[in-house]
Design a protein around this motif. Structure first.
Motif, PDB file in Angstrom:
ATOM      1  N   MET A 105       0.819  -1.215   0.000  1.00  0.00           N
ATOM      2  CA  MET A 105       0.000   0.000   0.000  1.00  0.00           C
ATOM      3  C   MET A 105       0.855   1.268   0.000  1.00  0.00           C
ATOM      4  O   MET A 105       0.318   2.374  -0.065  1.00  0.00           O
ATOM      5  CB  MET A 105      -0.921   0.016   1.220  1.00  0.00           C
ATOM      6  CG  MET A 105      -1.945  -1.083   1.224  1.00  0.00           C
ATOM      7  SD  MET A 105      -2.936  -1.094   2.749  1.00  0.00           S
ATOM      8  CE  MET A 105      -3.883   0.410   2.539  1.00  0.00           C
ATOM      9  N   ASP A 106       2.163   1.116   0.064  1.00  0.00           N
ATOM     10  CA  ASP A 106       3.067   2.260   0.101  1.00  0.00           C
ATOM     11  C   ASP A 106       2.714   3.212  -1.052  1.00  0.00           C
ATOM     12  O   ASP A 106       2.656   2.786  -2.208  1.00  0.00           O
ATOM     13  CB  ASP A 106       4.516   1.763  -0.041  1.00  0.00           C
ATOM     14  CG  ASP A 106       5.534   2.858   0.201  1.00  0.00           C
ATOM     15  OD1 ASP A 106       5.418   3.941  -0.406  1.00  0.00           O
ATOM     16  OD2 ASP A 106       6.470   2.621   0.994  1.00  0.00           O
ATOM     17  N   PRO A 107       2.463   4.486  -0.766  1.00  0.00           N
ATOM     18  CA  PRO A 107       2.061   5.421  -1.825  1.00  0.00           C
ATOM     19  C   PRO A 107       3.130   5.644  -2.892  1.00  0.00           C
ATOM     20  O   PRO A 107       2.824   6.156  -3.977  1.00  0.00           O
ATOM     21  CB  PRO A 107       1.738   6.714  -1.076  1.00  0.00           C
ATOM     22  CG  PRO A 107       2.389   6.586   0.251  1.00  0.00           C
ATOM     23  CD  PRO A 107       2.489   5.118   0.552  1.00  0.00           C
ATOM     24  N   ARG A 108       4.371   5.241  -2.612  1.00  0.00           N
ATOM     25  CA  ARG A 108       5.418   5.358  -3.633  1.00  0.00           C
ATOM     26  C   ARG A 108       5.246   4.309  -4.727  1.00  0.00           C
ATOM     27  O   ARG A 108       5.853   4.427  -5.785  1.00  0.00           O
ATOM     28  CB  ARG A 108       6.799   5.241  -2.984  1.00  0.00           C
ATOM     29  CG  ARG A 108       7.121   6.460  -2.100  1.00  0.00           C
ATOM     30  CD  ARG A 108       8.368   6.244  -1.297  1.00  0.00           C
ATOM     31  NE  ARG A 108       8.070   5.335  -0.186  1.00  0.00           N
ATOM     32  CZ  ARG A 108       8.934   5.015   0.773  1.00  0.00           C
ATOM     33  NH1 ARG A 108      10.159   5.516   0.755  1.00  0.00           N
ATOM     34  NH2 ARG A 108       8.581   4.197   1.742  1.00  0.00           N
ATOM     35  N   ILE A 109       4.430   3.292  -4.460  1.00  0.00           N
ATOM     36  CA  ILE A 109       4.108   2.300  -5.489  1.00  0.00           C
ATOM     37  C   ILE A 109       2.854   2.802  -6.190  1.00  0.00           C
ATOM     38  O   ILE A 109       1.754   2.743  -5.644  1.00  0.00           O
ATOM     39  CB  ILE A 109       3.871   0.901  -4.886  1.00  0.00           C
ATOM     40  CG1 ILE A 109       5.114   0.427  -4.136  1.00  0.00           C
ATOM     41  CG2 ILE A 109       3.476  -0.086  -5.974  1.00  0.00           C
ATOM     42  CD1 ILE A 109       4.925  -0.876  -3.376  1.00  0.00           C
ATOM     43  N   THR A 110       3.016   3.321  -7.381  1.00  0.00           N
ATOM     44  CA  THR A 110       1.889   3.933  -8.080  1.00  0.00           C
ATOM     45  C   THR A 110       1.274   3.007  -9.127  1.00  0.00           C
ATOM     46  O   THR A 110       0.096   3.109  -9.417  1.00  0.00           O
ATOM     47  CB  THR A 110       2.305   5.257  -8.737  1.00  0.00           C
ATOM     48  OG1 THR A 110       3.409   5.009  -9.622  1.00  0.00           O
ATOM     49  CG2 THR A 110       2.706   6.279  -7.680  1.00  0.00           C
ATOM     50  N   ASN A 111       2.068   2.116  -9.672  1.00  0.00           N
ATOM     51  CA  ASN A 111       1.527   1.157 -10.635  1.00  0.00           C
ATOM     52  C   ASN A 111       0.839   0.045  -9.844  1.00  0.00           C
ATOM     53  O   ASN A 111       1.351  -0.390  -8.820  1.00  0.00           O
ATOM     54  CB  ASN A 111       2.657   0.584 -11.504  1.00  0.00           C
ATOM     55  CG  ASN A 111       2.143  -0.268 -12.643  1.00  0.00           C
ATOM     56  OD1 ASN A 111       0.955  -0.243 -12.962  1.00  0.00           O
ATOM     57  ND2 ASN A 111       3.025  -1.018 -13.256  1.00  0.00           N
ATOM     58  N   GLU A 112      -0.325  -0.412 -10.317  1.00  0.00           N
ATOM     59  CA  GLU A 112      -1.070  -1.422  -9.571  1.00  0.00           C
ATOM     60  C   GLU A 112      -1.374  -2.687 -10.367  1.00  0.00           C
ATOM     61  O   GLU A 112      -1.862  -3.656  -9.785  1.00  0.00           O
ATOM     62  CB  GLU A 112      -2.413  -0.844  -9.101  1.00  0.00           C
ATOM     63  CG  GLU A 112      -2.288   0.305  -8.160  1.00  0.00           C
ATOM     64  CD  GLU A 112      -3.623   0.969  -7.864  1.00  0.00           C
ATOM     65  OE1 GLU A 112      -3.745   1.559  -6.790  1.00  0.00           O
ATOM     66  OE2 GLU A 112      -4.543   0.904  -8.713  1.00  0.00           O
ATOM     67  N   HIS A 113      -1.118  -2.684 -11.649  1.00  0.00           N
ATOM     68  CA  HIS A 113      -1.610  -3.806 -12.445  1.00  0.00           C
ATOM     69  C   HIS A 113      -0.561  -4.338 -13.412  1.00  0.00           C
ATOM     70  O   HIS A 113       0.100  -3.547 -14.081  1.00  0.00           O
ATOM     71  CB  HIS A 113      -2.850  -3.366 -13.219  1.00  0.00           C
ATOM     72  CG  HIS A 113      -3.473  -4.461 -14.016  1.00  0.00           C
ATOM     73  ND1 HIS A 113      -4.049  -5.562 -13.425  1.00  0.00           N
ATOM     74  CD2 HIS A 113      -3.590  -4.645 -15.347  1.00  0.00           C
ATOM     75  CE1 HIS A 113      -4.515  -6.363 -14.373  1.00  0.00           C
ATOM     76  NE2 HIS A 113      -4.236  -5.836 -15.536  1.00  0.00           N
ATOM     77  N   PRO A 114      -0.482  -5.662 -13.492  1.00  0.00           N
ATOM     78  CA  PRO A 114      -1.069  -6.688 -12.635  1.00  0.00           C
ATOM     79  C   PRO A 114      -0.356  -6.720 -11.286  1.00  0.00           C
ATOM     80  O   PRO A 114       0.867  -6.651 -11.218  1.00  0.00           O
ATOM     81  CB  PRO A 114      -0.908  -7.984 -13.401  1.00  0.00           C
ATOM     82  CG  PRO A 114       0.188  -7.741 -14.376  1.00  0.00           C
ATOM     83  CD  PRO A 114       0.253  -6.258 -14.613  1.00  0.00           C
ATOM     84  N   GLU A 115      -1.139  -6.833 -10.240  1.00  0.00           N
ATOM     85  CA  GLU A 115      -0.607  -6.666  -8.889  1.00  0.00           C
ATOM     86  C   GLU A 115       0.512  -7.632  -8.561  1.00  0.00           C
ATOM     87  O   GLU A 115       1.475  -7.263  -7.893  1.00  0.00           O
ATOM     88  CB  GLU A 115      -1.723  -6.730  -7.849  1.00  0.00           C
ATOM     89  CG  GLU A 115      -2.576  -7.982  -7.863  1.00  0.00           C
ATOM     90  CD  GLU A 115      -2.007  -9.140  -7.084  1.00  0.00           C
ATOM     91  OE1 GLU A 115      -1.192  -8.940  -6.174  1.00  0.00           O
ATOM     92  OE2 GLU A 115      -2.383 -10.270  -7.398  1.00  0.00           O
ATOM     93  N   ASP A 116       0.444  -8.878  -9.025  1.00  0.00           N
ATOM     94  CA  ASP A 116       1.513  -9.817  -8.686  1.00  0.00           C
ATOM     95  C   ASP A 116       2.813  -9.462  -9.401  1.00  0.00           C
ATOM     96  O   ASP A 116       3.895  -9.551  -8.825  1.00  0.00           O
ATOM     97  CB  ASP A 116       1.107 -11.277  -8.925  1.00  0.00           C
ATOM     98  CG  ASP A 116       0.573 -11.575 -10.308  1.00  0.00           C
ATOM     99  OD1 ASP A 116       0.452 -10.661 -11.161  1.00  0.00           O
ATOM    100  OD2 ASP A 116       0.256 -12.754 -10.551  1.00  0.00           O
TER     101      ASP A 116
END
Length: 180
Positions: A105-116
């Motif tokens: 959930m760290d806001p520095r991680i902006t890309n979400e897909h594909p999550e794995d």
């Protein structure tokens, strides 16, 4: 701890003992699923780890369980086409610690897909270095689950519709295909 079913379409006739149904907004795409897993799911997890399963993966051989799986923050099937150090991933049947999910959930991680792919390859070094998470080594991950490579023995679970014939007898598989 708990068994949670996240769904927007609940059929009360399918009540199972101990099952908690959590109503969520419809997941209409892979990106919606990734966003849910990364940004909303962690709020529901109260235990040290959570086993995430999708419709096409489940526990196949419970006797293959070992508490060694719990010594890591992430265990999923090996991606054989990926280099060592980036090859433990597959989120469709995965064991994740609460720490791992909160780190995602760290806001520095902006890309979400594909999550794995985001969490297990693109952001793996960041998660390890900044959040101190650990990924299971490939030899342990292969005992946990398989997806894109044939298992060498009994595995706790699996992921992927093409693997269903490995774990379902023909009448059951035919029923699944009919329902799909």
């Amino acid at each position: 701890g708990r068994v949670l079913l996240f769904t927007h379409s609940w059929l009360p006739a399918v009540v199972l003992p101990g099952l908690e149904v959590v109503e969520i907004e419809p997941i209409r795409s892979g990106a919606d699923y990734s966003r849910f897993v990364m940004r909303q799911l962690p709020a529901y997890i109260r235990t040290s780890h959570a086993l995430i399963t999708q419709w096409d993966g489940f526990v196949a051989y419970p006797q293959a369980w070992t508490d060694e799986f719990l010594t890591h923050d992430y265990v999923g099937a090996v991606w054989p086409e990926q280099p060592e150090g980036l090859n433990v991933g597959n989120g469709g049947f995965s064991l994740r610690s609460r720490r791992f999910m909160r780190a995602g959930m760290d806001p520095r991680i902006t890309n979400e897909h594909p999550e794995d792919v985001v969490l297990c390859r693109e952001q793996r070094a960041f998660l390890e270095q900044v959040h101190g998470v650990s990924f299971a080594p490939p030899q342990l991950a292969r005992r946990f689950a398989y997806e894109n490579e044939s298992p060498k023995g009994l595995t706790f679970g699996f992921h992927g519709p093409y693997n269903l014939p490995d774990v379902l007898d023909e009448p059951t598989l035919q029923e699944w295909l009919h329902r799909l």
